[in-house]
Write a protein that holds these residues in place. Structure first.
Motif, PDB file in Angstrom:
ATOM      1  N   ASP A  25       0.630  -1.238   0.001  1.00 32.32           N
ATOM      2  CA  ASP A  25      -0.090  -0.129   0.090  1.00 32.32           C
ATOM      3  C   ASP A  25       0.955   1.089   0.062  1.00 32.32           C
ATOM      4  OD1 ASP A  25      -2.051  -1.812   0.451  1.00 32.32           O
ATOM      5  OD2 ASP A  25      -2.042  -1.654   2.564  1.00 32.32           O
ATOM      6  N   ALA A  59      -5.627   3.503   2.087  1.00 25.59           N
ATOM      7  CA  ALA A  59      -4.893   3.330   1.015  1.00 25.59           C
ATOM      8  C   ALA A  59      -4.847   1.896   0.540  1.00 25.59           C
ATOM      9  CB  ALA A  59      -3.521   3.852   0.983  1.00 25.59           C
ATOM     10  N   ASP A  72      -8.267   2.907  -3.477  1.00 19.92           N
ATOM     11  CA  ASP A  72      -8.549   4.080  -2.933  1.00 19.92           C
ATOM     12  C   ASP A  72      -7.430   4.836  -2.289  1.00 19.92           C
ATOM     13  OD1 ASP A  72     -10.013   6.219  -1.710  1.00 19.92           O
ATOM     14  OD2 ASP A  72     -11.427   4.899  -0.378  1.00 19.92           O
ATOM     15  N   ALA A  73      -7.525   6.171  -2.075  1.00 23.41           N
ATOM     16  CA  ALA A  73      -6.173   6.653  -1.438  1.00 23.41           C
ATOM     17  C   ALA A  73      -6.379   6.969   0.012  1.00 23.41           C
ATOM     18  CB  ALA A  73      -6.254   8.124  -2.086  1.00 23.41           C
ATOM     19  N   ARG A  88      -2.255   3.590 -14.578  1.00 26.86           N
ATOM     20  CA  ARG A  88      -1.689   4.306 -13.520  1.00 26.86           C
ATOM     21  C   ARG A  88      -2.237   5.827 -13.918  1.00 26.86           C
ATOM     22  NH1 ARG A  88       4.522   2.918 -12.307  1.00 26.86           N
ATOM     23  NH2 ARG A  88       4.252   0.670 -11.431  1.00 26.86           N
ATOM     24  N   LYS A 108       2.088   6.699  -3.498  1.00 31.30           N
ATOM     25  CA  LYS A 108       2.950   6.164  -4.521  1.00 31.30           C
ATOM     26  C   LYS A 108       2.845   7.396  -5.764  1.00 31.30           C
ATOM     27  CE  LYS A 108       0.165   2.694  -5.987  1.00 31.30           C
ATOM     28  NZ  LYS A 108      -0.582   2.433  -4.857  1.00 31.30           N
ATOM     29  N   ASP A 112      -2.020  12.156   0.572  1.00 34.36           N
ATOM     30  CA  ASP A 112      -2.599  10.881   1.064  1.00 34.36           C
ATOM     31  C   ASP A 112      -2.630   9.844  -0.017  1.00 34.36           C
ATOM     32  OD1 ASP A 112      -4.460  11.707  -0.710  1.00 34.36           O
ATOM     33  OD2 ASP A 112      -5.906  12.004   0.586  1.00 34.36           O
ATOM     34  N   LEU A 113      -1.691  10.109  -1.022  1.00 34.17           N
ATOM     35  CA  LEU A 113      -1.629   8.953  -2.145  1.00 34.17           C
ATOM     36  C   LEU A 113      -0.019   8.825  -2.204  1.00 34.17           C
ATOM     37  CD1 LEU A 113      -3.182   7.808  -4.508  1.00 34.17           C
ATOM     38  CD2 LEU A 113      -1.931   9.536  -5.975  1.00 34.17           C
ATOM     39  N   TYR A 152       0.771   7.943  -7.692  1.00 33.55           N
ATOM     40  CA  TYR A 152      -0.054   7.591  -8.764  1.00 33.55           C
ATOM     41  C   TYR A 152      -1.071   6.747  -8.163  1.00 33.55           C
ATOM     42  CZ  TYR A 152       2.661   3.259  -8.922  1.00 33.55           C
ATOM     43  OH  TYR A 152       3.132   2.079  -8.890  1.00 33.55           O
ATOM     44  N   GLN A 153      -2.458   6.717  -8.717  1.00 35.68           N
ATOM     45  CA  GLN A 153      -3.512   5.799  -8.272  1.00 35.68           C
ATOM     46  C   GLN A 153      -3.665   4.643  -9.105  1.00 35.68           C
ATOM     47  OE1 GLN A 153      -7.564   7.063  -8.594  1.00 35.68           O
ATOM     48  NE2 GLN A 153      -8.332   5.829  -6.965  1.00 35.68           N
ATOM     49  N   TYR A 162      -0.394  14.006  -4.193  1.00 39.74           N
ATOM     50  CA  TYR A 162      -1.385  14.615  -3.177  1.00 39.74           C
ATOM     51  C   TYR A 162      -0.595  13.846  -1.931  1.00 39.74           C
ATOM     52  CZ  TYR A 162      -5.334  17.057  -1.098  1.00 39.74           C
ATOM     53  OH  TYR A 162      -5.929  18.128  -0.550  1.00 39.74           O
TER      54      TYR A 162
END
Length: 482
Positions: A47, A152, A132-133, A84, A94, A91-92, A96-97, A89
């Motif tokens: 995560d 996350a 989710d972030a 990706r 990596k 709370d992210l 990327y999401q 931000y």
């Protein structure tokens, strides 16, 4: 706000709903998804995207996506791709999401529902899997912010509609129906306060027949009440801006329930801003037809299928059947009462009427209702066989609800609510009423129906309200005709 035109403008609404899937672990790791744990105690190395970690797809998340696709008559893609989605931000972790872009797992579909008596449908564009972030926590009293990464990697199914809705009423009705579907099939617990079901509304206005207006996205609407308030405010704001000669700028906005207003958070990004590209760590997701059929075989009866069965088996109107299948609990309650009483329409009327009225006031849930389905069936049986009137039945229902007793027949006897069924005694009262009201008798024979109703009222009064109104009508007409 139900009018299609407001100050000469048409409202256009589309939805993006983030549905948290009910898996025990996250979408690409084995970390748990339980809500309410201490911050950062459920964030694994995967995560956090630590060096050397690789994501592994959660089979349960895929199966829940397939279930949803089947529930809305969508196409399940045999091959879909993870991408990706790049943005930065806190709370992210990596940067990327992991999401799906070009080829989502669920494609198309439709959600049907009633708005009042009118049947509506909203087309779905897609439903795609993603992670989710985390969550930013702001402690104003100490002037600091923190990041909780427990969320996350939690599996989400993002459900995207076409811009088919034309009022806040329609948008809320759609959201409630979608909420019903995902909780009914068990892929999401639907807890809006905990963020399990989060809705984003894309709102724009235009002159009828014109091109689509510039949309503003209202983020993270976590209650149906706030959803309606936010959309109504945003519509009025956009119309006022246009009427004053100002252009609408595409943006992401938040709704403040304390002020009842939306406020811009940031300029809305387009897909190009996220620089999507296929995730090299995840192979294409392959879903064989056999897998889809196994999932289908294990699914419970869907609301629309159950509603169609209620129409076919019990002769209910489509509106009744749709209303009764708003929840599994309500559907089960109705069916038990209908089978036991052998009076399905009466059972439908009482469940949708007296029972729902009390549940809607917050007195109880249908699961905890003081009047069980078997008791309601017994009550309906006594209405059907003429033992009590509808008015008396409501008195018995009140007594059952308040705990005065548990047996319908015992309450009828104790309260003296049994209808008069002795024809001889009833004829005697009718004869006395006819003799005492010669003017009304003459008016009835002259063709005035109001006079007949007056005579019925006198008979009911003479029987202290215990006479069967239908029987009174039949006997009185027979006497007057003779």
């Amino acid at each position: 706000m139900s009018a299609k035109l407001i100050q000469g403008y048409e409202v256009v609404i589309g939805f993006e709903t983030h549905t948290q899937l009910s898996t025990q672990s996250k979408i690409f790791s084995r970390a748990p998804t339980a809500f309410g744990a201490e911050p950062n105690t459920q964030a694994s190395a995967v995560d956090l995207a630590l060096p050397g970690t690789l994501p592994v797809m959660n089979k349960g998340a895929v199966e829940r996506a397939i279930e949803f696709g089947l529930a809305v008559n969508a196409h399940i893609a045999p091959h879909s791709i993870f991408a990706r989605k790049n943005y930065f931000y806190p709370d992210l972790p990596k940067g990327y999401q992991i999401s799906q872009y070009e080829i989502p797992v669920v494609q198309g579909g439709v959600v049907e529902f009633y708005l009042g008596d009118e049947k509506k449908s909203v087309r779905l564009v897609r439903a795609h899997l993603e992670e989710d972030a985390g969550k930013s926590l702001h402690e104003d009293f100490i002037g600091q912010s923190g990041i909780d990464l427990n969320r996350a990697g939690t599996p989400l199914l993002e459900i995207v509609t076409e811009p088919d809705m034309r009022s806040s009423d329609e948008a809320v009705a759609y959201a409630k129906e979608l909420h019903k579907i995902v909780t009914w099939i068990g892929i999401c617990d639907g807890n809006m306060q905990e963020g399990s079901f989060r809705c984003d509304a894309n709102v724009s206005v235009r002159k009828p027949g014109g091109q689509l207006g510039t949309r503003r996205e209202i983020k993270n609407l976590n209650s149906f009440k706030f959803m309606q308030q936010a959309i109504d405010y945003e519509v009025r704001w956009q119309i006022d801006e246009l009427e004053d000669g100002r252009a609408i700028e595409q943006a992401t906005v938040l709704f403040d329930p304390d002020t009842g207003e939306t406020r811009a958070m940031r300029t809305k990004e387009d897909a190009a801003d996220y620089r999507y590209f296929p995730d090299p760590d995840l192979p294409p997701l392959a879903i064989a037809p056999e897998w889809v059929e196994r999932v289908r075989a294990g699914m419970a009866e869907l609301p629309r299928t159950m509603a169609a069965r209620f129409v076919a088996d019990y002769g209910l109107p489509e509106y009744d059947a749709t209303t009764l299948t708003q929840s599994k609990a309500m559907a089960a309650y109705f069916e038990e009462a209908a089978k036991a009483s052998k009076q399905p329409k009466l059972a439908s009327n009482w469940v949708m009427g007296e029972l729902s009225r009390r549940i809607n006031t917050g007195e109880a849930t249908i699961e905890s209702a003081p009047v069980g389905a078997a008791q309601l069936a017994a009550l309906i049986g006594r209405i059907a066989d003429g033992t009590i009137s509808n008015n008396a039945a409501r008195q018995v229902f009140d007594a059952l609800w308040s705990g005065e007793g548990a047996q319908v027949d015992a309450l009828i006897e104790a309260k003296g609510l049994k209808q008069m069924s002795d024809t001889g005694a009833l004829e005697k009262i009718i004869d006395e009423v006819i003799a005492a009201n010669p003017d009304n008798v003459a008016q009835f024979k002259a063709g005035k129906d109001k006079a007949f109703n007056a005579l019925v009222g006198q008979v009911m009064k003479g029987s202290k309200g215990k006479a069967n109104p239908q029987q009174v009508n039949e006997l009185l007409r027979k006497k007057l005709s003779g």
